[in-house]
Design an enzyme around this catalytic site. Structure first.
Site, PDB file in Angstrom:
ATOM      1  N   HIS A  10      -3.176  16.929  -4.481  1.00  0.00           N
ATOM      2  CA  HIS A  10      -1.990  16.831  -4.438  1.00  0.00           C
ATOM      3  C   HIS A  10      -1.589  15.537  -4.841  1.00  0.00           C
ATOM      4  O   HIS A  10      -0.220  15.261  -5.107  1.00  0.00           O
ATOM      5  CB  HIS A  10      -1.499  16.966  -2.937  1.00  0.00           C
ATOM      6  CG  HIS A  10      -1.818  18.460  -2.481  1.00  0.00           C
ATOM      7  ND1 HIS A  10      -2.965  18.781  -2.028  1.00  0.00           N
ATOM      8  CD2 HIS A  10      -0.972  19.297  -2.448  1.00  0.00           C
ATOM      9  CE1 HIS A  10      -3.064  19.866  -1.848  1.00  0.00           C
ATOM     10  NE2 HIS A  10      -1.771  20.237  -1.784  1.00  0.00           N
ATOM     11  N   SER A  11      -2.288  14.364  -5.117  1.00  0.00           N
ATOM     12  CA  SER A  11      -2.126  12.895  -5.232  1.00  0.00           C
ATOM     13  C   SER A  11      -2.463  12.568  -6.703  1.00  0.00           C
ATOM     14  O   SER A  11      -3.964  12.661  -6.683  1.00  0.00           O
ATOM     15  CB  SER A  11      -2.235  12.038  -4.304  1.00  0.00           C
ATOM     16  OG  SER A  11      -2.103  10.833  -4.560  1.00  0.00           O
TER      17      SER A  11
END
Length: 132
Positions: A10-11
């Site tokens: 997600h990052s």
């Protein structure tokens, strides 16, 4: 054999950090590492099209080892598989190992070996610390 490790999270910061860590230890012309964290517009999240875009442009790669961290990143990696052509799916392997430890172990092993089964085995064994 040309290999690629795809880091899905997600990052973007997480995958950039893992990529940097692997690249500092694994020096090989037969290994490419792709940081595919976050969405295409730089936000938190995951995006299967980022994965597909890499595979569509990395024609020389024989095997893509895909590592993902949490829920929707895993779903994005699975959805990307479904979006690929049959010949691309044959090269695409979802590795059920922790993102950091698994990808790191796979990267180090892939930099010195073309034995695909050995590379995956090292990724799967990576989280075992042996603490008592």
């Amino acid at each position: 054999m040309k290999k690629a490790i795809l880091l899905v999270s997600h990052s973007q910061k997480i995958t950039d950090g893992i990529k940097e860590m692997i690249e500092q230890m694994a020096h090989s012309d037969s290994l490419e590492i792709y940081s595919l964290g976050g969405t295409s517009d730089g936000e938190l999240g995951s995006d299967p099209t980022k994965i597909v875009d890499v595979i569509n442009t990395a024609d020389s790669v024989d095997k893509f080892l895909v590592f993902a961290d949490l829920g929707s990143a895993v779903l994005s990696a699975e959805l990307a598989f479904d979006m690929l052509e049959d010949n691309q799916q044959d090269k695409y392997v979802l590795v059920d190992a922790p993102l950091v430890e698994g990808a790191f172990a796979a990267g180090i092993t892939a930099s010195v070996s073309d034995d695909f089964d050995h590379i995956v085995a090292e990724a799967l064994n990576a989280p075992k610390k042996g603490w008592r």
